[in-house]
Design a protein around this motif. Structure first.
Motif, mmCIF file in Angstrom:
data_model
loop_
_atom_site.group_PDB
_atom_site.id
_atom_site.type_symbol
_atom_site.label_atom_id
_atom_site.label_comp_id
_atom_site.label_asym_id
_atom_site.label_seq_id
_atom_site.Cartn_x
_atom_site.Cartn_y
_atom_site.Cartn_z
ATOM 1 N N VAL A 16 -1.959 1.259 16.408
ATOM 2 C CA VAL A 16 -3.369 0.880 16.439
ATOM 3 C C VAL A 16 -4.189 1.820 15.564
ATOM 4 C CG1 VAL A 16 -5.414 0.666 17.905
ATOM 5 C CG2 VAL A 16 -3.195 -0.154 18.727
ATOM 6 N N GLN A 17 -3.893 3.118 15.660
ATOM 7 C CA GLN A 17 -4.635 4.101 14.871
ATOM 8 C C GLN A 17 -4.428 3.874 13.370
ATOM 9 O OE1 GLN A 17 -2.640 4.720 17.392
ATOM 10 N NE2 GLN A 17 -3.647 6.078 18.890
ATOM 11 N N GLN A 18 -3.179 3.618 12.977
ATOM 12 C CA GLN A 18 -2.906 3.366 11.563
ATOM 13 C C GLN A 18 -3.592 2.091 11.085
ATOM 14 O OE1 GLN A 18 1.406 3.327 11.808
ATOM 15 N NE2 GLN A 18 1.556 5.279 10.688
ATOM 16 N N SER A 19 -3.519 1.050 11.883
ATOM 17 C CA SER A 19 -4.136 -0.225 11.510
ATOM 18 C C SER A 19 -5.634 -0.059 11.299
ATOM 19 C CB SER A 19 -3.875 -1.282 12.595
ATOM 20 O OG SER A 19 -2.500 -1.554 12.723
ATOM 21 N N LEU A 20 -6.277 0.660 12.209
ATOM 22 C CA LEU A 20 -7.719 0.869 12.095
ATOM 23 C C LEU A 20 -8.059 1.724 10.876
ATOM 24 C CD1 LEU A 20 -8.664 1.438 15.843
ATOM 25 C CD2 LEU A 20 -9.236 -0.542 14.431
ATOM 26 N N PHE A 21 -7.240 2.736 10.612
ATOM 27 C CA PHE A 21 -7.504 3.620 9.477
ATOM 28 C C PHE A 21 -7.397 2.855 8.158
ATOM 29 C CE2 PHE A 21 -6.111 6.567 6.161
ATOM 30 C CZ PHE A 21 -7.092 7.537 6.246
ATOM 31 N N TYR A 22 -6.264 2.159 7.966
ATOM 32 C CA TYR A 22 -6.075 1.418 6.720
ATOM 33 C C TYR A 22 -7.044 0.244 6.630
ATOM 34 C CZ TYR A 22 -1.684 4.032 6.496
ATOM 35 O OH TYR A 22 -0.742 5.021 6.457
ATOM 36 N N GLY A 23 -7.311 -0.396 7.765
ATOM 37 C CA GLY A 23 -8.236 -1.517 7.778
ATOM 38 C C GLY A 23 -9.652 -1.092 7.423
ATOM 39 N N MET A 24 -10.096 0.026 7.989
ATOM 40 C CA MET A 24 -11.435 0.534 7.680
ATOM 41 C C MET A 24 -11.540 0.906 6.202
ATOM 42 S SD MET A 24 -14.462 1.272 8.663
ATOM 43 C CE MET A 24 -14.485 1.400 10.457
ATOM 44 N N GLN A 25 -10.468 1.440 5.656
ATOM 45 C CA GLN A 25 -10.464 1.811 4.246
ATOM 46 C C GLN A 25 -10.702 0.587 3.363
ATOM 47 O OE1 GLN A 25 -8.026 5.223 2.193
ATOM 48 N NE2 GLN A 25 -6.682 3.519 2.617
ATOM 49 N N SER A 26 -9.989 -0.517 3.651
ATOM 50 C CA SER A 26 -10.181 -1.748 2.891
ATOM 51 C C SER A 26 -11.581 -2.310 3.105
ATOM 52 C CB SER A 26 -9.131 -2.788 3.301
ATOM 53 O OG SER A 26 -7.846 -2.417 2.865
ATOM 54 N N LEU A 27 -12.051 -2.220 4.334
ATOM 55 C CA LEU A 27 -13.371 -2.750 4.668
ATOM 56 C C LEU A 27 -14.461 -2.015 3.890
ATOM 57 C CD1 LEU A 27 -14.185 -5.009 6.654
ATOM 58 C CD2 LEU A 27 -14.778 -3.231 8.298
ATOM 59 N N LEU A 28 -14.344 -0.698 3.808
ATOM 60 C CA LEU A 28 -15.326 0.092 3.074
ATOM 61 C C LEU A 28 -15.295 -0.233 1.588
ATOM 62 C CD1 LEU A 28 -14.931 3.576 4.795
ATOM 63 C CD2 LEU A 28 -16.947 2.108 4.888
ATOM 64 N N ALA A 29 -14.101 -0.340 1.033
ATOM 65 C CA ALA A 29 -13.974 -0.603 -0.398
ATOM 66 C C ALA A 29 -14.459 -2.006 -0.753
ATOM 67 C CB ALA A 29 -12.528 -0.422 -0.841
ATOM 68 N N CYS A 30 -14.256 -2.969 0.164
ATOM 69 C CA CYS A 30 -14.699 -4.340 -0.099
ATOM 70 C C CYS A 30 -16.214 -4.479 0.015
ATOM 71 C CB CYS A 30 -14.006 -5.309 0.867
ATOM 72 S SG CYS A 30 -12.266 -5.585 0.475
ATOM 73 N N ALA A 318 -3.131 -4.249 9.024
ATOM 74 C CA ALA A 318 -4.303 -3.498 8.580
ATOM 75 C C ALA A 318 -5.468 -4.450 8.344
ATOM 76 C CB ALA A 318 -3.983 -2.713 7.312
ATOM 77 N N ALA A 319 -5.180 -5.620 7.760
ATOM 78 C CA ALA A 319 -6.233 -6.607 7.531
ATOM 79 C C ALA A 319 -6.765 -7.155 8.846
ATOM 80 C CB ALA A 319 -5.702 -7.746 6.657
ATOM 81 N N ILE A 320 -5.875 -7.399 9.803
ATOM 82 C CA ILE A 320 -6.307 -7.880 11.116
ATOM 83 C C ILE A 320 -7.236 -6.859 11.760
ATOM 84 C CG2 ILE A 320 -5.546 -8.489 13.446
ATOM 85 C CD1 ILE A 320 -2.934 -9.542 12.160
ATOM 86 N N ALA A 321 -6.865 -5.578 11.664
ATOM 87 C CA ALA A 321 -7.716 -4.516 12.216
ATOM 88 C C ALA A 321 -9.062 -4.477 11.508
ATOM 89 C CB ALA A 321 -7.013 -3.167 12.084
ATOM 90 N N ALA A 322 -9.058 -4.699 10.186
ATOM 91 C CA ALA A 322 -10.319 -4.729 9.436
ATOM 92 C C ALA A 322 -11.205 -5.861 9.944
ATOM 93 C CB ALA A 322 -10.042 -4.903 7.946
ATOM 94 N N GLY A 323 -10.591 -7.011 10.241
ATOM 95 C CA GLY A 323 -11.351 -8.130 10.786
ATOM 96 C C GLY A 323 -11.951 -7.802 12.141
ATOM 97 N N VAL A 324 -11.167 -7.138 12.977
ATOM 98 C CA VAL A 324 -11.659 -6.737 14.310
ATOM 99 C C VAL A 324 -12.840 -5.782 14.169
ATOM 100 C CG1 VAL A 324 -11.077 -5.482 16.418
ATOM 101 C CG2 VAL A 324 -9.441 -7.122 15.451
ATOM 102 N N VAL A 325 -12.714 -4.812 13.253
ATOM 103 C CA VAL A 325 -13.793 -3.854 13.034
ATOM 104 C C VAL A 325 -15.057 -4.571 12.555
ATOM 105 C CG1 VAL A 325 -14.568 -1.914 11.611
ATOM 106 C CG2 VAL A 325 -12.262 -1.910 12.581
#
Length: 445
Positions: A16-30, A318-325
């Motif tokens: 979960v921690q990794q998913s949120l970290f990588y997901g947030m990274q993509s979310l910020l860059a997008c 990671a993308a799923i976590a980005a969607g959740v965030v």
């Protein structure tokens, strides 16, 4: 692409921690808030409507990302406002209203879903969008985004010199973290994978010394608020707008498919006809949700490929976590504003690297094709059309009739159409082809 360059594969599960970290990274860059922020300025929205607009954009993008990455395409894609549709969105709203835009998107999104459900879109792609065209589309996207990076920094309030300094610090910080990935030690690899977040943190820290970081909106914003549904009233259905978006949404899908194929080339994955049609259905559902909650069409963000080039983390979780965030942010103005206070100069510094990564991903997609006169013309004419459309003044595009005017307000759309048409019109000989097509032959990896 050599699989040794893939750190984490598409279907590899993360904590979960990794998913949120990588997901947030993509979310910020997008930079999902960029689209609504621009439209808020264009349409001069009052504060309460603007807040609802931003929240609905995050809600739509988050749900669409979860749907696409979790259930349909099953790839590390982030759904965000389609910049290929930007000009048409503005033109329809200016010519009519947001309710008319919502109605057009509802109808055309259902059309896209049906094309995927009956497996018609994959047939269209295989016939009209070979690897050369798909790669050219990515090149066109990268080229069209590059000038925006510089013009946006120039248009920022305050000193241009300070803004370029902050963007430059962010840019070179990310470049540094990217190059660390070539080292074999654990610390360097960890810094490389989190490079986007770390570079943004450094850029924001530097910006704070120039008074560009204001925490006041974060402090005063509530923790929880329910976004407004149908903030623009009941949808209206106008045949002209529907026809415009029928064309625009096809172009947006071509843009997304180019992104999908770019990711597969980087990750040793593949998109066969069945998966492509599933992705088309997922994209159409994402657009439908966007129309119901705010009127913004979504697509698979090409800017995320730039993040993947840096991190080489392709897990769809990671993308799923980005969607959740993104969904959580939609219900929490405080958290949403925490992202929004990142200075624009920092965001555009990261975007510079992202644009380069997108452009080079496109070139990597077409490098397998022979360098012949015909192939050079397909790519070159498309690039020329993209640059030319981007330089046209508003007075010229506004004077164009109907759908033509809509299309020329989106340089990406013009570039995509030109690539398809040039590929069809210019005769293809044996020497123009490759033995194995990375787009049409899913077994090439």
């Amino acid at each position: 692409m050599n699989s040794s360059k893939v750190r984490i594969g598409v279907n590899e599960k993360l904590t979960v921690q990794q998913s949120l970290f990588y997901g947030m990274q993509s979310l910020l860059a997008c930079n999902l808030f960029l689209g609504p922020f621009v439209l808020i300025g264009v349409f001069q929205m009052e504060v309460s409507l603007a807040a609802a607009f931003i929240g609905m954009t995050f809600l739509a993008c988050g749900i669409a990302t979860i749907i696409q990455a979790g259930f349909f395409l099953k790839m590390q894609v982030i759904q965000g406002m389609s910049f290929a549709t930007f000009g048409a969105v503005i033109a329809v709203v200016m010519g009519a209203d947001f309710a008319t835009l919502v109605g057009a998107l509802m109808v055309t999104s259902i059309m896209i879903v049906l094309l995927g459900y009956f497996r018609l879109f994959s047939k269209f792609v295989r016939k009209f969008i070979p690897g050369l065209v798909a790669g050219t589309v990515i090149v066109v996207i990268g080229i069209s985004l590059m000038p925006i990076t510089f013009t946006s920094i120039l248009d920022l309030p305050g000193s241009p010199g300070v803004n370029f300094l902050i963007a430059g610090v962010t840019f070179f910080s990310l470049l540094f973290f990217m190059r660390l990935g070539r080292s074999e030690n654990t610390l360097s690899k960890a810094l490389n994978i989190g490079g986007v977040i770390y570079a943004m943190a450094i850029g924001t820290f530097v910006a704070s010394f120039f008074g560009q970081v204001d925490l006041t909106p974060v402090v005063s914003a509530p923790w929880f608020a329910i976004p407004r549904l149908f903030p623009f009233g009941a949808p209206k259905f106008e045949i002209g707008s529907i026809m415009v978006f029928a064309v625009i949404m096809i172009i947006s899908m071509v843009e997304s498919i180019g992104t999908w194929f770019t990711i597969t080339e980087m990750s040793d994955d593949a998109v066969d006809d069945e998966r492509m049609d599933r992705g088309v259905i997922g994209e159409g559902l994402g657009v439908l949700i966007g129309s119901l909650v705010g009127g913004l069409p979504v697509s698979s963000y090409a800017s995320n490929t730039g993040v993947l080039v840096v991190t080489k983390v392709f897990s769809r979780y990671a993308a799923i976590a980005a969607g959740v965030v993104a969904v959580i942010l939609a219900f929490s103005p405080k958290l949403m504003y925490l992202m929004a206070i990142i200075p624009s100069s920092v965001v555009w510094g990261v975007y510079g690297i992202v644009c380069i990564a997108i452009l080079m991903s496109g070139f990597n997609s077409i490098k397998n094709y022979p360098i012949t006169e015909r192939n050079n013309l397909v790519v070159g004419i498309s690039v020329l059309a993209t640059i030319g459309a981007g330089l046209l003044p508003a007075a010229v595009t506004n004077a164009m009739p109907g759908i033509i005017g809509y299309l020329f307000q989106a340089s990406i759309a013009i570039g995509c159409i030109t690539a398809v048409v040039a590929n069809l019109v210019l005769p293809e000989n044996t020497e123009d082809r490759i033995a194995v097509n990375p787009i049409t032959d899913v077994n090439n990896s």
